[in-house]
Scaffold this motif. Structure first.
Motif, mmCIF file in Angstrom:
data_model
loop_
_atom_site.group_PDB
_atom_site.id
_atom_site.type_symbol
_atom_site.label_atom_id
_atom_site.label_comp_id
_atom_site.label_asym_id
_atom_site.label_seq_id
_atom_site.Cartn_x
_atom_site.Cartn_y
_atom_site.Cartn_z
ATOM 1 N N VAL A 59 0.872 -1.179 0.000
ATOM 2 C CA VAL A 59 0.000 0.000 0.000
ATOM 3 C C VAL A 59 0.907 1.226 0.000
ATOM 4 C CG1 VAL A 59 -1.668 1.320 1.372
ATOM 5 C CG2 VAL A 59 -1.908 -1.167 1.136
ATOM 6 N N PHE A 60 0.486 2.272 -0.723
ATOM 7 C CA PHE A 60 1.307 3.475 -0.887
ATOM 8 C C PHE A 60 0.555 4.696 -0.359
ATOM 9 C CE2 PHE A 60 2.503 0.399 -4.044
ATOM 10 C CZ PHE A 60 3.879 0.488 -4.135
ATOM 11 N N PHE A 61 1.107 5.325 0.652
ATOM 12 C CA PHE A 61 0.576 6.598 1.157
ATOM 13 C C PHE A 61 1.350 7.703 0.432
ATOM 14 C CE2 PHE A 61 -0.432 3.583 4.479
ATOM 15 C CZ PHE A 61 -1.721 3.967 4.870
ATOM 16 N N ILE A 62 0.653 8.449 -0.413
ATOM 17 C CA ILE A 62 1.318 9.407 -1.295
ATOM 18 C C ILE A 62 1.830 10.607 -0.498
ATOM 19 C CG2 ILE A 62 1.092 10.806 -3.370
ATOM 20 C CD1 ILE A 62 0.806 7.733 -3.759
ATOM 21 N N GLU A 63 3.113 10.913 -0.666
ATOM 22 C CA GLU A 63 3.743 12.063 -0.034
ATOM 23 C C GLU A 63 3.831 13.256 -0.986
ATOM 24 O OE1 GLU A 63 6.103 12.190 3.340
ATOM 25 O OE2 GLU A 63 4.008 11.587 3.544
ATOM 26 N N SER A 64 4.071 12.970 -2.252
ATOM 27 C CA SER A 64 4.136 14.022 -3.275
ATOM 28 C C SER A 64 3.879 13.377 -4.625
ATOM 29 C CB SER A 64 5.510 14.718 -3.256
ATOM 30 O OG SER A 64 6.546 13.795 -3.548
ATOM 31 N N GLY A 65 3.572 14.220 -5.614
ATOM 32 C CA GLY A 65 3.238 13.688 -6.927
ATOM 33 C C GLY A 65 1.745 13.426 -7.068
ATOM 34 N N LEU A 66 1.370 12.857 -8.204
ATOM 35 C CA LEU A 66 -0.043 12.653 -8.521
ATOM 36 C C LEU A 66 -0.230 11.282 -9.153
ATOM 37 C CD1 LEU A 66 -2.429 14.678 -8.187
ATOM 38 C CD2 LEU A 66 -2.278 15.086 -10.638
ATOM 39 N N VAL A 67 -1.281 10.579 -8.735
ATOM 40 C CA VAL A 67 -1.584 9.236 -9.217
ATOM 41 C C VAL A 67 -2.926 9.251 -9.946
ATOM 42 C CG1 VAL A 67 -2.031 6.842 -8.550
ATOM 43 C CG2 VAL A 67 -0.319 8.184 -7.310
ATOM 44 N N SER A 68 -2.965 8.594 -11.105
ATOM 45 C CA SER A 68 -4.205 8.434 -11.865
ATOM 46 C C SER A 68 -4.771 7.048 -11.607
ATOM 47 C CB SER A 68 -3.929 8.619 -13.365
ATOM 48 O OG SER A 68 -5.094 8.335 -14.130
ATOM 49 N N LEU A 69 -6.031 6.989 -11.178
ATOM 50 C CA LEU A 69 -6.714 5.720 -10.952
ATOM 51 C C LEU A 69 -7.563 5.431 -12.181
ATOM 52 C CD1 LEU A 69 -6.903 3.664 -8.623
ATOM 53 C CD2 LEU A 69 -8.995 4.817 -7.891
ATOM 54 N N GLN A 70 -7.358 4.268 -12.818
ATOM 55 C CA GLN A 70 -7.924 4.004 -14.136
ATOM 56 C C GLN A 70 -8.703 2.697 -14.172
ATOM 57 O OE1 GLN A 70 -4.437 4.019 -16.626
ATOM 58 N NE2 GLN A 70 -4.082 6.218 -16.355
ATOM 59 N N VAL A 81 -10.729 7.367 -13.414
ATOM 60 C CA VAL A 81 -11.882 7.425 -12.510
ATOM 61 C C VAL A 81 -11.504 8.011 -11.154
ATOM 62 C CG1 VAL A 81 -13.102 5.523 -13.619
ATOM 63 C CG2 VAL A 81 -11.507 5.036 -11.750
ATOM 64 N N GLY A 82 -10.294 8.513 -11.047
ATOM 65 C CA GLY A 82 -9.869 9.135 -9.804
ATOM 66 C C GLY A 82 -8.481 9.712 -9.917
ATOM 67 N N VAL A 83 -8.204 10.723 -9.093
ATOM 68 C CA VAL A 83 -6.875 11.323 -9.013
ATOM 69 C C VAL A 83 -6.494 11.353 -7.539
ATOM 70 C CG1 VAL A 83 -5.452 13.341 -9.510
ATOM 71 C CG2 VAL A 83 -7.345 12.764 -11.029
ATOM 72 N N LEU A 84 -5.309 10.838 -7.221
ATOM 73 C CA LEU A 84 -4.875 10.715 -5.831
ATOM 74 C C LEU A 84 -3.599 11.512 -5.617
ATOM 75 C CD1 LEU A 84 -5.174 6.823 -5.500
ATOM 76 C CD2 LEU A 84 -6.997 8.520 -5.286
ATOM 77 N N GLY A 85 -3.493 12.104 -4.434
ATOM 78 C CA GLY A 85 -2.289 12.827 -4.067
ATOM 79 C C GLY A 85 -1.992 12.643 -2.601
ATOM 80 N N ARG A 86 -1.416 13.670 -1.988
ATOM 81 C CA ARG A 86 -0.930 13.530 -0.615
ATOM 82 C C ARG A 86 -2.051 13.387 0.409
ATOM 83 N NH1 ARG A 86 -0.224 18.323 2.500
ATOM 84 N NH2 ARG A 86 -1.563 19.961 1.711
ATOM 85 N N MET A 87 -3.292 13.520 -0.025
ATOM 86 C CA MET A 87 -4.416 13.287 0.863
ATOM 87 C C MET A 87 -4.919 11.853 0.747
ATOM 88 S SD MET A 87 -7.720 15.821 1.242
ATOM 89 C CE MET A 87 -6.690 17.263 1.003
ATOM 90 N N GLY A 88 -4.186 11.017 -0.015
ATOM 91 C CA GLY A 88 -4.726 9.696 -0.281
ATOM 92 C C GLY A 88 -3.707 8.585 -0.239
ATOM 93 N N MET A 89 -4.171 7.400 -0.630
ATOM 94 C CA MET A 89 -3.346 6.207 -0.652
ATOM 95 C C MET A 89 -3.760 5.321 -1.804
ATOM 96 S SD MET A 89 -5.088 3.775 2.247
ATOM 97 C CE MET A 89 -4.805 2.309 1.273
ATOM 98 N N VAL A 90 -2.842 4.485 -2.250
ATOM 99 C CA VAL A 90 -3.125 3.453 -3.253
ATOM 100 C C VAL A 90 -3.148 2.121 -2.528
ATOM 101 C CG1 VAL A 90 -2.306 2.285 -5.315
ATOM 102 C CG2 VAL A 90 -2.035 4.767 -5.107
ATOM 103 N N GLY A 91 -4.256 1.412 -2.635
ATOM 104 C CA GLY A 91 -4.369 0.123 -1.969
ATOM 105 C C GLY A 91 -5.654 -0.046 -1.193
ATOM 106 N N ALA A 92 -6.713 0.659 -1.606
ATOM 107 C CA ALA A 92 -8.004 0.545 -0.918
ATOM 108 C C ALA A 92 -8.510 -0.893 -0.819
ATOM 109 C CB ALA A 92 -9.042 1.428 -1.608
ATOM 110 N N PRO A 93 -8.262 -1.777 -1.814
ATOM 111 C CA PRO A 93 -8.715 -3.169 -1.668
ATOM 112 C C PRO A 93 -8.188 -3.838 -0.398
ATOM 113 C CG PRO A 93 -8.070 -2.761 -3.942
ATOM 114 C CD PRO A 93 -7.664 -1.547 -3.151
ATOM 115 N N VAL A 94 -6.968 -3.510 -0.003
ATOM 116 C CA VAL A 94 -6.396 -4.090 1.219
ATOM 117 C C VAL A 94 -7.198 -3.653 2.442
ATOM 118 C CG1 VAL A 94 -4.342 -4.189 2.688
ATOM 119 C CG2 VAL A 94 -4.106 -4.218 0.191
ATOM 120 N N VAL A 95 -7.591 -2.376 2.449
ATOM 121 C CA VAL A 95 -8.388 -1.850 3.561
ATOM 122 C C VAL A 95 -9.716 -2.584 3.668
ATOM 123 C CG1 VAL A 95 -9.570 0.216 4.446
ATOM 124 C CG2 VAL A 95 -7.295 0.415 3.391
#
Length: 251
Positions: A59-70, A81-95
Motif C-alpha cells: 500500500v502506498f501513502f502518497i507524499e508528493s506527486g499525482l496518481v491516476s486511478l484508471q 476514474v480518480g486522481v490521488l495525491g498527498r491526501m490519499g493512498m493506493v491500496g483501498a482493496p487491502v483496507v
C-alpha cells in the motif's frame, strides 16, 4: 516493483511528520508504531502501483506527486476514474479485506510515497481502531470521487472538467505549478487533444491559468473555481468531511 526505497526515520519527514494527510492524522503514539513498518519510495512517472486484478502486496501513502486511478474493459483504452495525491493512498482493496480490484493506479506526476506491506497494514489496522476508521473513511471519499467523475464525464463540458481536474491536482500537489502536458490531460479527461487545447485557451483568457511548455500554473484559484463544474465541490466536500472527523492538521 522496483523503486528507490529508504527505511523511514522522522528526520526524513517534513517537521518529523508525514506529508501524507492520512498518516498525519494519527496520534503520535500510533504514528510512531506504523513508521517502523514504512519505507520511503521514490516513484518515477508511469510506475504502476496497482494493476487490474493483480494481488496488492503493498500500500502506498502518497507524499508528493499525482496518481491516476484508471478503469478499462478488454477492448477500450483506460478511463481515469480518480486522481490521488498527498491526501490519499493506493491500496483501498487491502483496507476492504481483499487483495485485488479492477483498477490500475499509475504515477502521473513523479513523487514519493510511504509504502507498507499489505500484511503489515492489516495488522496495524487490527491493532489501531483509529487507523482502521480513518482508512475506511478514506475509501468512502475515493468511492465518491470515482462515482462523481463518471457523472462529470457524461454531463459536463471539457472546459468545466478541465477546471475541476486542475483544482483537484492543485489540492493534492499543494503547488501552483502543475507539470502536465496536453496529451496527459487528453488521456485523463478522455477527450481529443484539440478539445483540451481549446479548453486551456479559454481558461487562459479568463485569467485562471498560465501555461508554459509542459506545465500549467494556477493564476487565480477563485476564477478557476467559478469555471469548474459542481463535481469539484462534491468531491472536495467529501474529503473535507474526512479531514474534519479525523482532525487532520491543516496544510
Amino acid at each position: 516493483m522496483s523503486f528507490e526505497r529508504t527505511p523511514v526515520e522522522p528526520k526524513l519527514l517534513l517537521d518529523g511528520r508525514p506529508r501524507n494527510r492520512l498518516l498525519a492524522a494519527l496520534p503520535p503514539s500510533e504514528l510512531e508504531y506504523i513508521l517502523t513498518e514504512l519505507e520511503l519510495a521514490v516513484i518515477p512517472r508511469g510506475s504502476i502501483l496497482q494493476d487490474y486484478y493483480k494481488k496488492q502486496d503493498h500500500v502506498f501513502f502518497i507524499e508528493s506527486g499525482l496518481v491516476s486511478l484508471q478503469a478499462k474493459t478488454n477492448s477500450d483504452d483506460p478511463v481515469e476514474v480518480g486522481v490521488l495525491g498527498r491526501m490519499g493512498m493506493v491500496g483501498a482493496p487491502v483496507v476492504l479485506g481483499t487483495l485485488d480490484a479492477p483498477l490500475r493506479a499509475v504515477m502521473l506526476i513523479p513523487g514519493e510515497a510511504l509504502m507498507i506491506s499489505a500484511a503489515s497494514l492489516r495488522a496495524a489496522m487490527a491493532r489501531t481502531p483509529i487507523l482502521h476508521d480513518l482508512l475506511l473513511g478514506y475509501t468512502q471519499a475515493i468511492t465518491v470521487q470515482n462515482s462523481q467523475l463518471v457523472l462529470c464525464s457524461s454531463r459536463h463540458e471539457t472546459e468545466q472538467r478541465l477546471a475541476r481536474w486542475l483544482l483537484l491536482a492543485h489540492d493534492w500537489l499543494k503547488c501552483d505549478l502543475i507539470p502536465v502536458t496536453h496529451e496527459t490531460l487528453s488521456n485523463s479527461l478522455t477527450v481529443r487533444r484539440p478539445s483540451v487545447t481549446v479548453a486551456i485557451s479559454n481558461l487562459k483568457e479568463a485569467g485562471a491559468i498560465h501555461t508554459d511548455r509542459g506545465c500549467i500554473t494556477i493564476a487565480s484559484r477563485p476564477r478557476l473555481e467559478r469555471l469548474a463544474c459542481g463535481c469539484y465541490r462534491v468531491i472536495r466536500y467529501e474529503y473535507a468531511r474526512l479531514l474534519e472527523k479525523t482532525l487532520i492538521v491543516p496544510g
